[in-house]
Design an enzyme around this catalytic site. Structure first.
Site, PDB file in Angstrom:
ATOM      1  N   PRO A 153       0.818  -1.212   0.000  1.00  0.00           N
ATOM      2  CA  PRO A 153       0.000   0.000   0.000  1.00  0.00           C
ATOM      3  C   PRO A 153       0.850   1.259   0.000  1.00  0.00           C
ATOM      4  O   PRO A 153       1.687   1.455   0.879  1.00  0.00           O
ATOM      5  CB  PRO A 153      -0.823  -0.117   1.288  1.00  0.00           C
ATOM      6  CG  PRO A 153      -0.655  -1.518   1.751  1.00  0.00           C
ATOM      7  CD  PRO A 153       0.635  -2.001   1.202  1.00  0.00           C
ATOM      8  N   GLU A 154       0.647   2.087  -1.008  1.00  0.00           N
ATOM      9  CA  GLU A 154       1.263   3.411  -1.068  1.00  0.00           C
ATOM     10  C   GLU A 154       0.142   4.437  -0.938  1.00  0.00           C
ATOM     11  O   GLU A 154      -0.978   4.075  -0.609  1.00  0.00           O
ATOM     12  CB  GLU A 154       2.034   3.577  -2.385  1.00  0.00           C
ATOM     13  CG  GLU A 154       3.081   2.476  -2.587  1.00  0.00           C
ATOM     14  CD  GLU A 154       3.866   2.615  -3.876  1.00  0.00           C
ATOM     15  OE1 GLU A 154       3.987   3.744  -4.385  1.00  0.00           O
ATOM     16  OE2 GLU A 154       4.373   1.604  -4.373  1.00  0.00           O
TER      17      GLU A 154
END
Length: 274
Positions: free
Chosen positions: A2-3
């Site tokens: 997850p960014e």
DNA sequence: CAAGGACCCTGTTTGC
DNA sequence: TGCAAACAGGGTCCTT
């Protein structure tokens, strides 16, 4: 992984589910999650609180509980799923469960157990973020003056600088590669060698890549799921990331893979200037 | 003191 | 074919 776009997608889905509700019960099954605080202490401090805000800073989720902030980093494989949505959520690697006052069950899953939960008051939270995070790349403070100054004083590569959370909060491996491709800048270029025009292009490119990621509800490579259980679609629109050997959509040269800043790095050797 | 590497983890992929 | 080694990578800590 997850960014910013993935975490923002999680935030947007959780906000309407959580806002205004109280945490009826909290159970944490993994002592690593809350280190150095014990799970029992975190369970006790969360239980009974009302969620008055669901925010994001960089890759961090912030659940505002009045006098305390519940701060979550998903790291590599962390994810939240809300139940009642068909009961289709995975049963393995559930590290914590939260039950809300309306019966909603929020499950926290994390295969590799890198994710973190911490409780900070407002002063601690502000100090925590200000000492490690730079500006939000989608905000006004991330401009040519800021990035130009940071890059000018650096002796590392542009990719390493983009991955540094003090440069722009929330950029990870995917959106670093995608934005460098959009800007036509080689990932291994010395950061200080970028021209003013390239810096301007890179700012626009990063914003576009992140916004595209948000529109596509993030990228699902393996573990990432949105809280409603759905996959992101950004992986279908990658220009270079994981596309080794495929033709560059701008110049048709085959996309190359290398290693920059210790990370797998995909780029077009033909149209990203060395 | 900036920059690079090890480490934390576990599931998956690679290579012999 | 089978199994061990390598790999994936965000952030922190340590070393150079």
């Amino acid at each position: 992984m997850p960014e910013l776009p993935e975490v923002e997608t999680v935030r947007r889905q959780l906000e309407p589910v959580l806002l205004g509700h109280r945490l009826s019960s909290v159970s944490i099954a993994d002592s690593r999650l809350t280190r150095p605080t014990s799970p029992q202490v975190v369970e006790q401090r969360l239980t009974g609180r009302q969620i008055v805000g669901v925010e994001r800073r960089g890759k961090y989720l912030i659940f505002e509980l009045g006098t305390v902030n519940w701060i979550v980093h998903l790291r590599m494989t962390g994810s939240f799923t809300t139940t009642d949505a068909g009961g289709r959520e995975p049963e393995t690697h559930i590290r914590a469960r939260v039950v809300l006052d309306d019966g909603t069950v929020l499950r926290y899953r994390d295969v590799r157990r890198f994710g973190t939960w911490s409780l900070l008051d407002d002063v601690e939270r502000d100090a925590f973020f200000s000492e490690r995070l730079g500006p939000e790349p989608l905000g006004e403070a991330f401009d040519e003056a800021w990035l130009g100054t940071r890059l000018a004083g650096s002796r590392s590569t542009i990719k390493a600088m983009l991955l540094d959370q003090a440069t722009a909060a929330g950029v990870g491996n995917i959106y670093a590669d995608e934005s460098l491709w959009r800007a036509g800048v080689h990932p291994a270029r010395p950061a200080a060698s970028l021209t003013g025009a390239e810096i301007e292009r890179l700012i626009d490119a990063l914003r576009e890549a992140l916004q595209q990621g948000i529109r596509r509800q993030g990228a699902t490579l393996r573990d990432y799921r949105a809280p409603d259980g759905t996959n992101g679609a950004m992986q279908d629109e990658f220009a270079v990331y994981t596309r080794e050997g495929e033709p560059c959509e701008r110049c048709a040269a085959p996309v190359a893979k290398t290693r920059v800043a210790g990370r797998g790095t995909w780029f077009c050797p033909s149209c990203q200037d060395k």
